[in-house]
Every structure is written in structure tokens, then in C-alpha cells.
Motif scaffolding. Structure first.
Motif, PDB file in Angstrom:
ATOM      1  N   LYS A  40     -11.363   3.963   6.602  1.00  0.00           N
ATOM      2  CA  LYS A  40     -10.890   5.079   6.394  1.00  0.00           C
ATOM      3  C   LYS A  40      -9.845   5.438   7.120  1.00  0.00           C
ATOM      4  N   ALA A  41      -9.432   4.953   7.937  1.00  0.00           N
ATOM      5  CA  ALA A  41      -8.188   5.117   8.959  1.00  0.00           C
ATOM      6  C   ALA A  41      -7.248   4.235   8.120  1.00  0.00           C
ATOM      7  N   PHE A  42      -7.008   3.043   7.454  1.00  0.00           N
ATOM      8  CA  PHE A  42      -6.053   2.368   6.208  1.00  0.00           C
ATOM      9  C   PHE A  42      -5.883   4.045   5.122  1.00  0.00           C
ATOM     10  N   LEU A  43      -6.997   4.441   5.096  1.00  0.00           N
ATOM     11  CA  LEU A  43      -6.621   5.273   3.891  1.00  0.00           C
ATOM     12  C   LEU A  43      -6.308   6.563   4.059  1.00  0.00           C
ATOM     13  N   ARG A  44      -6.406   7.097   5.679  1.00  0.00           N
ATOM     14  CA  ARG A  44      -5.635   7.842   5.856  1.00  0.00           C
ATOM     15  C   ARG A  44      -4.344   7.705   6.200  1.00  0.00           C
ATOM     16  N   ASP A  45      -3.957   6.407   6.333  1.00  0.00           N
ATOM     17  CA  ASP A  45      -2.484   5.707   6.751  1.00  0.00           C
ATOM     18  C   ASP A  45      -1.958   6.127   5.520  1.00  0.00           C
ATOM     19  N   ARG A  46      -2.399   5.312   3.980  1.00  0.00           N
ATOM     20  CA  ARG A  46      -2.130   4.896   3.029  1.00  0.00           C
ATOM     21  C   ARG A  46      -1.239   6.045   2.924  1.00  0.00           C
ATOM     22  N   ASP A  47      -2.431   7.407   2.810  1.00  0.00           N
ATOM     23  CA  ASP A  47      -1.784   8.835   2.521  1.00  0.00           C
ATOM     24  C   ASP A  47      -0.782   9.062   2.670  1.00  0.00           C
ATOM     25  N   LYS A  48      -0.747   9.140   4.295  1.00  0.00           N
ATOM     26  CA  LYS A  48       0.049  10.020   4.912  1.00  0.00           C
ATOM     27  C   LYS A  48       1.789   9.137   4.618  1.00  0.00           C
ATOM     28  N   LEU A  49       1.480   8.238   4.055  1.00  0.00           N
ATOM     29  CA  LEU A  49       2.413   7.381   4.384  1.00  0.00           C
ATOM     30  C   LEU A  49       3.441   7.356   2.015  1.00  0.00           C
ATOM     31  N   ILE A 104       6.976   2.800   7.422  1.00  0.00           N
ATOM     32  CA  ILE A 104       6.467   1.586   6.653  1.00  0.00           C
ATOM     33  C   ILE A 104       6.612   0.485   6.952  1.00  0.00           C
ATOM     34  N   ILE A 105       7.397   0.041   8.226  1.00  0.00           N
ATOM     35  CA  ILE A 105       6.821  -0.925   8.776  1.00  0.00           C
ATOM     36  C   ILE A 105       5.911  -1.190   9.731  1.00  0.00           C
ATOM     37  N   LYS A 106       5.782  -0.326  10.241  1.00  0.00           N
ATOM     38  CA  LYS A 106       4.013   0.389  11.090  1.00  0.00           C
ATOM     39  C   LYS A 106       3.202  -0.116   9.950  1.00  0.00           C
ATOM     40  N   TYR A 107       2.991   1.105   9.365  1.00  0.00           N
ATOM     41  CA  TYR A 107       2.194   0.572   8.527  1.00  0.00           C
ATOM     42  C   TYR A 107       1.589  -0.965   7.627  1.00  0.00           C
ATOM     43  N   ARG A 108       2.739  -1.107   7.017  1.00  0.00           N
ATOM     44  CA  ARG A 108       3.185  -2.569   6.817  1.00  0.00           C
ATOM     45  C   ARG A 108       2.150  -3.653   7.437  1.00  0.00           C
ATOM     46  N   TRP A 111      -1.605  -2.748   8.296  1.00  0.00           N
ATOM     47  CA  TRP A 111      -3.219  -3.455   7.550  1.00  0.00           C
ATOM     48  C   TRP A 111      -2.325  -4.228   6.521  1.00  0.00           C
ATOM     49  N   ARG A 112      -1.075  -5.241   7.616  1.00  0.00           N
ATOM     50  CA  ARG A 112      -1.036  -6.462   6.912  1.00  0.00           C
ATOM     51  C   ARG A 112      -1.001  -6.241   5.029  1.00  0.00           C
ATOM     52  N   ILE A 113      -0.271  -5.475   4.930  1.00  0.00           N
ATOM     53  CA  ILE A 113       0.629  -4.937   3.376  1.00  0.00           C
ATOM     54  C   ILE A 113       1.433  -6.306   2.712  1.00  0.00           C
ATOM     55  N   SER A 114       0.950  -7.018   2.237  1.00  0.00           N
ATOM     56  CA  SER A 114       1.837  -8.059   1.959  1.00  0.00           C
ATOM     57  C   SER A 114       2.488  -8.373   0.517  1.00  0.00           C
ATOM     58  N   ASN A 115       1.987  -7.422  -0.382  1.00  0.00           N
ATOM     59  CA  ASN A 115       3.180  -7.013  -1.900  1.00  0.00           C
ATOM     60  C   ASN A 115       3.002  -5.304  -1.773  1.00  0.00           C
ATOM     61  N   LEU A 116       2.214  -5.188  -2.381  1.00  0.00           N
ATOM     62  CA  LEU A 116       1.883  -3.627  -2.797  1.00  0.00           C
ATOM     63  C   LEU A 116       1.458  -2.309  -1.996  1.00  0.00           C
ATOM     64  N   LEU A 117       2.549  -1.616  -1.717  1.00  0.00           N
ATOM     65  CA  LEU A 117       1.941  -0.605  -0.461  1.00  0.00           C
ATOM     66  C   LEU A 117       1.478   0.307  -1.240  1.00  0.00           C
ATOM     67  N   PHE A 118       0.862   0.318  -2.260  1.00  0.00           N
ATOM     68  CA  PHE A 118      -0.063   1.868  -2.340  1.00  0.00           C
ATOM     69  C   PHE A 118      -0.993   0.579  -3.505  1.00  0.00           C
ATOM     70  N   ASP A 119      -2.477   0.886  -3.481  1.00  0.00           N
ATOM     71  CA  ASP A 119      -3.143  -0.395  -4.149  1.00  0.00           C
ATOM     72  C   ASP A 119      -4.699   1.563  -5.221  1.00  0.00           C
ATOM     73  N   MET A 120      -3.737   2.524  -5.466  1.00  0.00           N
ATOM     74  CA  MET A 120      -4.963   3.287  -6.453  1.00  0.00           C
ATOM     75  C   MET A 120      -4.130   3.729  -7.310  1.00  0.00           C
ATOM     76  N   SER A 121      -4.882   4.970  -7.618  1.00  0.00           N
ATOM     77  CA  SER A 121      -4.466   5.533  -9.554  1.00  0.00           C
ATOM     78  C   SER A 121      -3.910   6.619  -9.029  1.00  0.00           C
ATOM     79  N   ARG A 122      -3.072   6.814  -9.986  1.00  0.00           N
ATOM     80  CA  ARG A 122      -2.544   8.253  -9.544  1.00  0.00           C
ATOM     81  C   ARG A 122      -3.500   9.594  -9.403  1.00  0.00           C
ATOM     82  N   ASP A 123      -4.700   9.309 -10.323  1.00  0.00           N
ATOM     83  CA  ASP A 123      -5.246  10.750 -10.691  1.00  0.00           C
ATOM     84  C   ASP A 123      -6.154  11.002  -9.153  1.00  0.00           C
ATOM     85  N   ASN A 124      -6.351   9.661  -8.769  1.00  0.00           N
ATOM     86  CA  ASN A 124      -6.473   9.425  -7.346  1.00  0.00           C
ATOM     87  C   ASN A 124      -6.521  10.079  -5.841  1.00  0.00           C
TER      88      ASN A 124
END
Length: 195
Positions: A40-49, A104-108, A111-124
Motif C-alpha cells: 500500500k505504501a508503494f501504491l500511495r507513492d505511485r499515485d502521488k508521483l 522521480i529519482i526518489k520513487y525509482r 521501489w527499484r523501478i527499472s522500466n515502466l514508471l506506472f503500471d496501471m490502467s487509466r480507469d484504475n
């Protein structure tokens, strides 16, 4: 005496978009949101970014959701993505401010992001954004309203050509000639003055 009652068809709905105070409230809510699990912490950080990125760049949600780390030039503080222009797909580069790059750097890194920044759908994302709006007591709005809010925030503070360039449009009441003169460097110079 003229008829002052407008029909439902002729009455124009007020244009809605996020305001700076709504964004401030949204970010404060997400900063203080208690999350019981790492997921849930990852999801919050992803949404915030994602909210911050849309608000600061004016990207379409579809463009933002397809961003990869390779699209970001950290050295030149810019973001390159593809837009459709006159039935062709072309690369479009806009500037990024240092604060957003830092997020972006802090998020990367966190959460060890290496490719796609946001893995989610538009509707979601739209569902989550509307839920966040309800939590802070504002009328629910979609991702498109972040784009519109960015443009409205800049209106009157920078030339319309800069806004058009940032949005990837050929102009906001401007000709293609004026649009062609805007570069990421010119855009960055104007945007530096806007908070």
C-alpha cells in the motif's frame, strides 16, 4: 423584456479543473495517509508521483502511463514522449523541474523501478483519483482535469505558445510558426518563473 432563462441545451457547464489549493490538499492527504503494508505504501507513492507528474507537465494520462525511465533525461532535465501530430507520431520533449526530477529519482530508487514508471490502467487511476478527491472533500475529478489545471495555472503567466508546446498542441490561438520556435530550453526559461 428578453428571456433570461437559458435552455438546458444552450447553458454551458462551467469548465472544471484542479486548482492549486486542491492539489496542495491532495498532496497533503497523500503525505499523511497511513498505510499498513509495504504494498500500500508503494501504491500511495505511485499515485502521488503520477498526480504530481500530470499536474506539472500537462501530459495526457495515456502518455504518462506509457512512460519508461528511458523517456527521462536526468542530465538535461527533460522528458521525451510520443504524440500524434498531423497523422504522424513524433517525439516531443518538454522540460522537467528539479523538484519533480527529485521525486522521480526518489520513487525509482525506493521501489527499484527499472522500466515502466506506472503500471496501471487509466480507469484504475481515475477511480483512485476520484476516491482521493472524495476523501479531501472536493468534487471528484478525472486525470484530464489535472492537464487542464496545469494549463490554467500557466495562463497569463507565460506566453500561450509555451502552454501549447507543453500540451503538445500545434497552438492555442497561435500559428504553427510560433509553436515551431518553442524549444525545451525556451519553455524551461519561462516555466522557471512560475511556481
Amino acid at each position: 423584456m428578453p428571456n433570461t432563462v437559458m435552455s438546458a441545451k444552450t447553458r454551458k457547464k462551467p469548465d472544471e479543473y484542479f486548482t492549486q489549493s486542491e492539489i496542495d490538499s491532495l498532496m497533503e492527504y497523500l503525505d499523511n495517509l497511513m498505510v499498513p503494508t509495504l504494498c500500500k505504501a508503494f501504491l500511495r507513492d505511485r499515485d502521488k508521483l503520477l498526480i504530481s507528474l500530470l499536474w506539472n507537465t500537462g501530459l495526457r494520462i495515456s502518455d504518462a502511463l506509457s512512460l519508461k525511465l528511458d523517456n527521462i533525461d536526468f542530465k538535461n532535465e527533460s522528458l521525451t514522449f510520443q504524440i500524434r501530430k498531423r497523422s504522424k507520431i513524433v517525439d516531443h520533449t518538454i522540460s522537467l523541474d528539479k523538484a519533480l526530477l527529485y521525486e522521480i529519482i526518489k520513487y525509482r530508487d525506493a521501489w527499484r523501478i527499472s522500466n515502466l514508471l506506472f503500471d496501471m490502467s487509466r480507469d484504475n487511476f481515475d477511480k483512485k483519483l476520484k476516491g482521493y478527491c472524495e476523501c479531501i472533500g472536493i468534487k471528484p475529478k478525472s486525470a484530464q482535469k489535472l492537464r487542464k489545471g496545469m494549463a490554467m495555472r500557466l495562463l497569463g503567466k507565460v506566453p500561450k505558445e509555451i502552454i501549447a508546446y507543453r500540451l503538445g498542441r500545434s497552438g492555442i490561438q497561435t500559428g504553427d510558426e510560433a509553436y515551431a520556435k518553442v524549444t525545451p530550453e525556451v519553455e524551461k526559461r519561462f516555466l522557471k518563473e512560475v511556481k
